[in-house]
Design an enzyme around this catalytic site. Structure first.
Site, PDB file in Angstrom:
ATOM      1  N   CYS A 199       0.928  -1.176   0.035  1.00 33.89           N
ATOM      2  CA  CYS A 199       0.066  -0.141   0.074  1.00 33.89           C
ATOM      3  C   CYS A 199       0.714   1.224  -0.160  1.00 33.89           C
ATOM      4  O   CYS A 199       1.745   1.459   0.775  1.00 33.89           O
ATOM      5  CB  CYS A 199      -0.848  -0.100   1.256  1.00 33.89           C
ATOM      6  SG  CYS A 199      -1.939   1.545   1.425  1.00 33.89           S
TER       7      CYS A 199
ATOM      8  N   TRP B  40      -6.924  -7.561   4.722  1.00 33.78           N
ATOM      9  CA  TRP B  40      -5.541  -7.699   5.249  1.00 33.78           C
ATOM     10  C   TRP B  40      -5.265  -8.702   6.366  1.00 33.78           C
ATOM     11  O   TRP B  40      -5.926  -8.716   7.545  1.00 33.78           O
ATOM     12  CB  TRP B  40      -4.954  -6.458   5.816  1.00 33.78           C
ATOM     13  CG  TRP B  40      -4.964  -5.261   4.864  1.00 33.78           C
ATOM     14  CD1 TRP B  40      -5.998  -4.342   4.596  1.00 33.78           C
ATOM     15  CD2 TRP B  40      -4.011  -4.933   3.830  1.00 33.78           C
ATOM     16  NE1 TRP B  40      -5.673  -3.442   3.534  1.00 33.78           N
ATOM     17  CE2 TRP B  40      -4.354  -3.725   3.103  1.00 33.78           C
ATOM     18  CE3 TRP B  40      -2.671  -5.635   3.745  1.00 33.78           C
ATOM     19  CZ2 TRP B  40      -3.489  -3.391   1.888  1.00 33.78           C
ATOM     20  CZ3 TRP B  40      -1.887  -5.103   2.802  1.00 33.78           C
ATOM     21  CH2 TRP B  40      -2.104  -3.958   2.015  1.00 33.78           C
TER      22      TRP B  40
ATOM     23  N   ARG C 214     -14.962  -0.402   6.697  1.00 37.85           N
ATOM     24  CA  ARG C 214     -13.820  -0.840   5.903  1.00 37.85           C
ATOM     25  C   ARG C 214     -12.657  -1.065   6.787  1.00 37.85           C
ATOM     26  O   ARG C 214     -12.308  -0.100   7.700  1.00 37.85           O
ATOM     27  CB  ARG C 214     -13.313   0.322   4.786  1.00 37.85           C
ATOM     28  CG  ARG C 214     -14.699   0.150   3.788  1.00 37.85           C
ATOM     29  CD  ARG C 214     -14.454   1.103   2.682  1.00 37.85           C
ATOM     30  NE  ARG C 214     -13.076   1.189   1.964  1.00 37.85           N
ATOM     31  CZ  ARG C 214     -12.086   1.922   2.032  1.00 37.85           C
ATOM     32  NH1 ARG C 214     -12.210   2.812   2.773  1.00 37.85           N
ATOM     33  NH2 ARG C 214     -11.153   1.912   1.271  1.00 37.85           N
TER      34      ARG C 214
ATOM     35  N   TYR D 126      -4.959   5.309  -9.313  1.00 42.05           N
ATOM     36  CA  TYR D 126      -5.910   4.558  -9.070  1.00 42.05           C
ATOM     37  C   TYR D 126      -7.248   4.858 -10.019  1.00 42.05           C
ATOM     38  O   TYR D 126      -7.993   3.945 -10.394  1.00 42.05           O
ATOM     39  CB  TYR D 126      -6.382   4.754  -7.650  1.00 42.05           C
ATOM     40  CG  TYR D 126      -5.415   3.993  -6.656  1.00 42.05           C
ATOM     41  CD1 TYR D 126      -5.790   2.524  -6.448  1.00 42.05           C
ATOM     42  CD2 TYR D 126      -4.266   4.548  -6.314  1.00 42.05           C
ATOM     43  CE1 TYR D 126      -4.808   1.851  -5.449  1.00 42.05           C
ATOM     44  CE2 TYR D 126      -3.321   3.655  -5.544  1.00 42.05           C
ATOM     45  CZ  TYR D 126      -3.612   2.609  -5.108  1.00 42.05           C
ATOM     46  OH  TYR D 126      -2.667   1.629  -4.448  1.00 42.05           O
TER      47      TYR D 126
ATOM     48  N   GLU E 159      -6.146   7.755   8.606  1.00 44.81           N
ATOM     49  CA  GLU E 159      -5.746   8.608   7.623  1.00 44.81           C
ATOM     50  C   GLU E 159      -4.356   8.790   7.311  1.00 44.81           C
ATOM     51  O   GLU E 159      -3.590   9.269   8.256  1.00 44.81           O
ATOM     52  CB  GLU E 159      -6.542   9.795   7.710  1.00 44.81           C
ATOM     53  CG  GLU E 159      -6.123  11.003   6.653  1.00 44.81           C
ATOM     54  CD  GLU E 159      -6.311  10.480   5.394  1.00 44.81           C
ATOM     55  OE1 GLU E 159      -5.083  10.914   4.465  1.00 44.81           O
ATOM     56  OE2 GLU E 159      -7.067  10.100   4.859  1.00 44.81           O
ATOM     57  N   SER E 160      -3.643   8.267   6.228  1.00 48.86           N
ATOM     58  CA  SER E 160      -2.330   8.233   6.103  1.00 48.86           C
ATOM     59  C   SER E 160      -1.758   9.746   6.383  1.00 48.86           C
ATOM     60  O   SER E 160      -0.459   9.939   6.866  1.00 48.86           O
ATOM     61  CB  SER E 160      -1.898   7.878   4.625  1.00 48.86           C
ATOM     62  OG  SER E 160      -2.265   8.712   3.801  1.00 48.86           O
TER      63      SER E 160
END
Length: 494
Positions: free
Chosen positions: A114, A146, A188, A254, A206-207
């Protein structure tokens, strides 16, 4: 009885004859064992169904199935454009600088394939938070989840991160971890995810929130607290770059791969490459996006670039150009890759497995292509020669206060017409340019061509359409030699 059995077992088995339509040649027609399968086989392979009808039936069935799978994998709007779901757990601005975070026991969940999780691994490593924030590395499952499936440590690349067990909660998959929340959870289960060990809570998934938090929120625990990847003086530039990079590059690839209509794909792929063209031009004058200082914006761009030729160019149909064809972008990627600890976060085998073997709607056969040569560690470790840009760009930022070179991708300048040239082609072009009283400016490539032309020195050079016509019409016999110095820099012929 035993002798009778032996005798029967050695008798020849009569061959079965299957009727095969002359319009469909099958070397090995099916041999079903049940009457139901026999009926289906006769329908599909017999003369009762013309090949054209068979193909159209299978095509329609597969397309309907594909749309159903894509709706689960990548939700889209009515026009077929991919719409990324928003993250549920966020770190707000009010809590981002809360000193109480230094007292928490935190755990990071990631997946090596990812790109969003990759951001957090890089910032965690650069800030020296490996001990303060332990990590569990999940692998993508066949059902899209995952899972924690540890793999043996290979003899080589021993420092590369690899999948692990769940070191914090002992769960089999990430969904189980999310459900450990006191309030429960049925949404999710995504990576990256920052887990509050003591309170059994999802702190953030949240990255960008996580990398901001790692950069400034845990300096009391960091081994490298002096590193600031989001300097106050550059925040304006960073925000502008983020508004460009996220929709058009990070999420743009994406939108190409998950597009469910031709129109959606065409729009997305044009935005991806127009933005890469603009960034390529900018990086010809600037070492990093915001000058001579590495920022979070660079980390966000890097995790997409490192996967571009490896995955997005092929699987996501971003085929207009390879990243290797962008000399500045590829050197920029190598520059960041060679920063200590960054290469250890790049597991190329896990990245390829996570896309080609898992995204069934995009690759039903799970056939994995060979790794591109430009993505090999040896290539990425070659000199990038970008240090000289730091001083000039730092002075520009000091004089202007902001980066004067940032532009909107919708108004991006046309990419310079770089072309990879052999020694002979360069000389021919040089002769053509001299005849027109023009002097082409060549920028040497710091590596050699791999493959069938291995060992041949090449350079990137700006050429016009007139010069291109001249080079194609010039006879090979008239091409003068090109002198190359030992460091592969161009030494122009007088």
């Amino acid at each position: 009885m035993a002798n009778t059995f032996l005798l029967i077992s050695h008798l020849p088995i009569p061959a079965r004859h299957h009727h095969v339509s002359p319009r469909m040649s099958l070397k090995q027609p099916p041999n079903p064992s049940s009457s139901l399968l026999t009926s289906i086989t006769n329908l599909l392979w017999g003369s009762s169904l013309p090949p054209s009808l068979l193909i159209s039936t299978v095509r329609t069935s597969w397309h309907s199935t594909w749309q159903l799978m894509m709706s689960q994998l990548a939700p889209s709007d009515s026009s077929g454009r991919y719409s990324r779901p928003t993250s549920k757990f966020r770190i707000t601005n009010n809590t981002n600088n809360n000193n109480d975070f230094n007292l928490l026991l935190l755990h990071l969940y990631v997946g090596l394939a990812c790109p969003w999780a990759h951001r957090t691994l890089i910032v965690r490593a650069l800030k020296g938070l490996e001990e303060a924030v332990p990590v569990s590395i999940a692998s993508p499952g066949l059902d899209g989840s995952w899972e924690f499936n540890p793999v043996p440590v290979p003899d080589r690349d021993i420092h590369i991160l690899i999948p692990t067990v769940d070191n914090a909660n002992g769960c089999r998959n990430l969904k189980q971890v999310y459900r450990l929340r006191k309030e429960g959870y049925n949404g999710r289960s995504t990576v990256p995810m920052l887990w509050d060990v003591q309170n059994k809570q999802v702190l953030c998934n949240e990255s960008y929130d996580i990398i901001q938090f790692f950069n400034s929120g845990l300096n009391g625990l960091a081994a490298n607290p002096g590193l600031d990847l989001s300097p106050t003086a550059l925040k304006g530039n960073m925000e502008e770059w983020n508004r460009i990079i996220y929709p058009n590059v990070n999420n743009g690839v994406y939108r190409c791969g998950f597009a469910q209509s031709q129109e959606a794909y065409d729009t997305a792929v044009n935005q991806v490459f127009s933005t890469l063209d603009m960034i390529e031009d900018h990086l010809g004058r600037s070492r990093y996006l915001c000058g001579g200082t590495l920022t979070l914006s660079d980390i966000c761009l890097f995790t997409t670039l490192i996967r571009f030729d490896l995955v997005y160019n092929v699987l996501f149909k971003c085929t207009k150009r390879k990243l290797l064809e962008y000399p500045n972008l590829h050197a920029y990627m190598r520059d960041i890759y060679q920063i200590p600890k960054v290469a250890e976060t790049c597991n190329f085998t896990a990245i390829m497995d996570g896309y080609y073997k898992i995204l069934f709607p995009l690759n039903p056969g799970s056939i994995q292509p060979v790794m591109p040569s430009g993505c090999e560690h040896e290539i990425l470790s070659r000199p990038h020669h970008r240090e000289s840009l730091s001083l000039a760009e730092s002075k520009s930022i000091k004089d202007h206060g902001t980066n004067p070179n940032i532009s909107n991708p919708s108004k991006a300048a046309t990419r310079q017409n770089y072309k990879a040239l052999s020694i002979q082609q360069y000389n021919s072009l040089r002769v053509a340019a001299r005849r027109g009283n023009q002097h082409p400016v060549a920028q040497p490539l710091d590596s050699t061509v791999r493959g069938s032309n291995s060992g041949t020195k090449i350079c990137f050079i700006t050429i016009s359409s007139t010069e291109r016509k001249a080079i194609t019409s010039k006879k090979i016999a008239d091409r003068p030699p090109l002198h190359l110095t030992t460091d592969a820099a161009l030494d122009p012929v007088p």
